[in-house]
Design an enzyme around this catalytic site. Sequence first.
Site, mmCIF file in Angstrom:
data_model
loop_
_atom_site.group_PDB
_atom_site.id
_atom_site.type_symbol
_atom_site.label_atom_id
_atom_site.label_comp_id
_atom_site.label_asym_id
_atom_site.label_seq_id
_atom_site.Cartn_x
_atom_site.Cartn_y
_atom_site.Cartn_z
ATOM 1 N N HIS A 39 -6.396 0.783 11.959
ATOM 2 C CA HIS A 39 -5.463 -0.104 12.656
ATOM 3 C C HIS A 39 -6.223 -1.077 13.551
ATOM 4 O O HIS A 39 -5.954 -1.208 14.745
ATOM 5 C CB HIS A 39 -4.432 0.703 13.439
ATOM 6 C CG HIS A 39 -3.438 1.373 12.537
ATOM 7 N ND1 HIS A 39 -2.487 2.251 12.983
ATOM 8 C CD2 HIS A 39 -3.245 1.293 11.207
ATOM 9 C CE1 HIS A 39 -1.761 2.685 11.960
ATOM 10 N NE2 HIS A 39 -2.210 2.116 10.874
ATOM 11 N N TYR B 46 -13.719 4.590 3.472
ATOM 12 C CA TYR B 46 -14.145 4.119 4.796
ATOM 13 C C TYR B 46 -15.338 4.939 5.263
ATOM 14 O O TYR B 46 -15.232 6.158 5.443
ATOM 15 C CB TYR B 46 -12.987 4.260 5.801
ATOM 16 C CG TYR B 46 -11.694 3.690 5.267
ATOM 17 C CD1 TYR B 46 -11.399 2.334 5.392
ATOM 18 C CD2 TYR B 46 -10.785 4.511 4.588
ATOM 19 C CE1 TYR B 46 -10.226 1.811 4.874
ATOM 20 C CE2 TYR B 46 -9.612 3.990 4.067
ATOM 21 C CZ TYR B 46 -9.333 2.648 4.211
ATOM 22 O OH TYR B 46 -8.174 2.134 3.690
ATOM 23 N N GLU C 245 -2.370 1.834 -2.225
ATOM 24 C CA GLU C 245 -3.399 1.308 -1.331
ATOM 25 C C GLU C 245 -4.502 2.305 -0.977
ATOM 26 O O GLU C 245 -4.727 2.597 0.198
ATOM 27 C CB GLU C 245 -2.748 0.792 -0.046
ATOM 28 C CG GLU C 245 -1.841 1.807 0.653
ATOM 29 C CD GLU C 245 -1.427 1.341 2.050
ATOM 30 O OE1 GLU C 245 -2.300 0.893 2.813
ATOM 31 O OE2 GLU C 245 -0.220 1.418 2.360
ATOM 32 N N HIS D 33 3.230 3.939 0.513
ATOM 33 C CA HIS D 33 4.489 4.212 1.204
ATOM 34 C C HIS D 33 5.560 3.267 0.687
ATOM 35 O O HIS D 33 5.242 2.252 0.067
ATOM 36 C CB HIS D 33 4.306 4.032 2.718
ATOM 37 C CG HIS D 33 3.691 2.689 3.069
ATOM 38 N ND1 HIS D 33 4.418 1.534 3.143
ATOM 39 C CD2 HIS D 33 2.403 2.337 3.307
ATOM 40 C CE1 HIS D 33 3.603 0.528 3.440
ATOM 41 N NE2 HIS D 33 2.363 0.985 3.534
ATOM 42 N N ASP E 285 11.116 -12.838 33.609
ATOM 43 C CA ASP E 285 12.204 -13.317 32.757
ATOM 44 C C ASP E 285 11.726 -13.643 31.346
ATOM 45 O O ASP E 285 12.400 -14.341 30.603
ATOM 46 C CB ASP E 285 12.866 -14.543 33.387
ATOM 47 C CG ASP E 285 11.883 -15.673 33.592
ATOM 48 O OD1 ASP E 285 10.670 -15.398 33.642
ATOM 49 O OD2 ASP E 285 12.315 -16.828 33.694
ATOM 50 N N HIS F 206 -6.238 8.219 4.553
ATOM 51 C CA HIS F 206 -4.769 8.073 4.531
ATOM 52 C C HIS F 206 -4.215 8.281 3.130
ATOM 53 O O HIS F 206 -4.965 8.398 2.161
ATOM 54 C CB HIS F 206 -4.363 6.691 5.066
ATOM 55 C CG HIS F 206 -4.993 5.561 4.315
ATOM 56 N ND1 HIS F 206 -4.531 5.149 3.084
ATOM 57 C CD2 HIS F 206 -6.051 4.767 4.617
ATOM 58 C CE1 HIS F 206 -5.262 4.137 2.657
ATOM 59 N NE2 HIS F 206 -6.207 3.881 3.556
ATOM 60 N N ASP G 139 -5.522 -6.909 5.883
ATOM 61 C CA ASP G 139 -4.255 -6.242 5.562
ATOM 62 C C ASP G 139 -3.163 -7.060 6.248
ATOM 63 O O ASP G 139 -3.020 -7.020 7.471
ATOM 64 C CB ASP G 139 -4.300 -4.803 6.091
ATOM 65 C CG ASP G 139 -3.078 -3.981 5.695
ATOM 66 O OD1 ASP G 139 -2.034 -4.576 5.331
ATOM 67 O OD2 ASP G 139 -3.164 -2.736 5.773
ATOM 68 N N HIS H 53 6.896 0.325 6.680
ATOM 69 C CA HIS H 53 6.991 1.735 6.290
ATOM 70 C C HIS H 53 8.477 2.049 6.162
ATOM 71 O O HIS H 53 9.106 2.587 7.068
ATOM 72 C CB HIS H 53 6.299 2.639 7.316
ATOM 73 C CG HIS H 53 4.808 2.444 7.337
ATOM 74 N ND1 HIS H 53 3.989 2.948 8.304
ATOM 75 C CD2 HIS H 53 3.982 1.766 6.486
ATOM 76 C CE1 HIS H 53 2.727 2.599 8.042
ATOM 77 N NE2 HIS H 53 2.702 1.876 6.960
ATOM 78 N N ASP I 205 3.205 -6.186 2.071
ATOM 79 C CA ASP I 205 2.147 -5.388 2.701
ATOM 80 C C ASP I 205 0.978 -5.352 1.722
ATOM 81 O O ASP I 205 0.995 -4.582 0.769
ATOM 82 C CB ASP I 205 2.672 -3.973 2.986
ATOM 83 C CG ASP I 205 1.636 -3.109 3.693
ATOM 84 O OD1 ASP I 205 0.587 -3.646 4.109
ATOM 85 O OD2 ASP I 205 1.873 -1.893 3.823
ATOM 86 N N GLU J 129 -4.682 -3.062 -1.648
ATOM 87 C CA GLU J 129 -3.273 -2.672 -1.501
ATOM 88 C C GLU J 129 -2.370 -3.668 -2.206
ATOM 89 O O GLU J 129 -2.414 -4.869 -1.936
ATOM 90 C CB GLU J 129 -2.893 -2.619 -0.020
ATOM 91 C CG GLU J 129 -1.411 -2.309 0.209
ATOM 92 C CD GLU J 129 -1.056 -2.125 1.668
ATOM 93 O OE1 GLU J 129 -1.703 -2.759 2.525
ATOM 94 O OE2 GLU J 129 -0.127 -1.340 1.954
ATOM 95 N N ARG K 157 -10.369 -1.370 1.114
ATOM 96 C CA ARG K 157 -9.013 -0.979 0.716
ATOM 97 C C ARG K 157 -8.466 -2.078 -0.187
ATOM 98 O O ARG K 157 -8.729 -3.265 0.054
ATOM 99 C CB ARG K 157 -8.100 -0.784 1.941
ATOM 100 C CG ARG K 157 -6.651 -0.461 1.565
ATOM 101 C CD ARG K 157 -5.799 0.071 2.732
ATOM 102 N NE ARG K 157 -5.593 -0.852 3.825
ATOM 103 C CZ ARG K 157 -6.209 -0.793 4.995
ATOM 104 N NH1 ARG K 157 -7.081 0.159 5.238
ATOM 105 N NH2 ARG K 157 -5.959 -1.682 5.939
HETATM 106 MN MN MN Z 1 0.511 -0.403 3.665
#
Ligand code: MN
Length: 483
Positions: A274, A423, A419, A388, A71, A384, A291, A395, A303, A443, A441
């Site tokens: 990630h 790496y 950003e 965005h 529940d 990457h 991040d 996103h 972000d 951003e 990074r």
């Molecule tokens: Mn971002």
Amino acid sequence: MAEQAKTESHDPDFPEAFLQFMRSGWREDPLAVTPLPEVPNYAKRRAALSEAFPGETLIIPSGNEKVRANDTDYPFRPGSDFFYLTGDRDPDSVLVLLPTGSGHDAVLFTRERNSKETDRFFRDRNGELWIGRTHTLAEKSAELGVDTASLGQLGTVLAGSAPGRTRVLRGLDANVDRAVLAYEPNREKPRDRELAWVISELKLVKDEWEIGQLQAAIDATVRGFEDVARVLPADRPVKERLLEGVFGLRARHEGNDVGYSSIVGSGPHATILHWVRNTGVTTPGELLLMDMGVEGNNLYTADVTRTVPVNGTFTPLQRQVYDIVHASQQAGMDAIRPGVKFKDIHQTCMRVLAEGLNDLGLLPVSVDEAMSENSTVYRRWTLHGFGHMLGIDVHDCSNARKESYRDGELKEGYVLTVEPGLYFQAEDDLVPAELQGVGVRIEDDVLVTSDGCRNLSAGLPRSSGEVEQWLASQREAGPRLPV
Ligand SMILES: [Mn+2]
């Protein structure tokens, strides 16, 4: 949490005497509701959507709660497009735009109260005894400025919707998806996907109110990064989760929550795009990549990423990598203005990174060759895109067509991230040992203005020198709570 009052093995019995007793003696206090100040925004958005699909029924669900176990549900967040059009935060609700002669009538189908009039009040898991007072249909209508109807009537409306004249935002509510079968005779013009992309493209340009919402979320994010810097020791390890938690406190206190799972990557974890497990510890002498973004109370999110030297000072090589990324980000920001292609900003940022990789002696080919479409070998270390769209979703506008986003031009009022990063994986034998496990990074969130862009996250430092000074001054100021 408390056990739920429904028929389960651990539930107590409900003797008649108890039932009778629970049905009486309750007072009903009215809920003081006033129209939310943002109601005109939602009406304006529904009008724009109505104009795009004259004569058609449009169905946009909020989505359902997801069971975590038994529940216990995961925290519910309404579907972003549904929220964008209604401001309603409840699960199971469905917005229906019904065509009229001149436009559409908007009706929000939503759960009825489990109030004191029925036993559901105390027996149902969604009873108000368990979850607190909910809105009547009239109260919700008054607050959100839209007609409401009981969810129980939705089935009839969906069953009566004409194939070929109805579009559904799919993937949010399985019951709705089942009730309205897809009618897609034209592969080139998929009807339901067209609804999704039209909503996404309506969201590309942010109005003044939205920019204010984003700025508030970003300002809270700046304070959250300060909170974290203040508890990050220069000379001993702390858990990545300490930093995640400190930021999360700011996010819950000032906003709705974090806008996405915080990435707190110490040392080699910074190279994992990630990294949300956050199971590591900081190491003086290494870099720390964070991040993180606060999602405000109206669900617009920041972000932001910063990479800091844990001990307070970049080594010469760390600084060289950092400065390459900063130069790339600055080049991207300098290039942003209305009319410039999203793709070209990407190329601008990537070229600076490729040149930096060349300076580091890492590129196996010339910069020009690496940048050519049939090579792109530099991507081994950039991984990457440059950024965005940002809005209610981190996103944002992700259903927009390629030609209006990835292959499109920037317009005044777009808000996007810039950003770039570099790496070097811990197990990458093509880079010198001292670069293995280094990730950087930077951003920021920028608003496209009439002649350039404005950095909405300028409250945080970007250059290597400024980052060092900022970290020192935050540490000097000492830890603080959001209150
Ligand atoms: Mn971002």
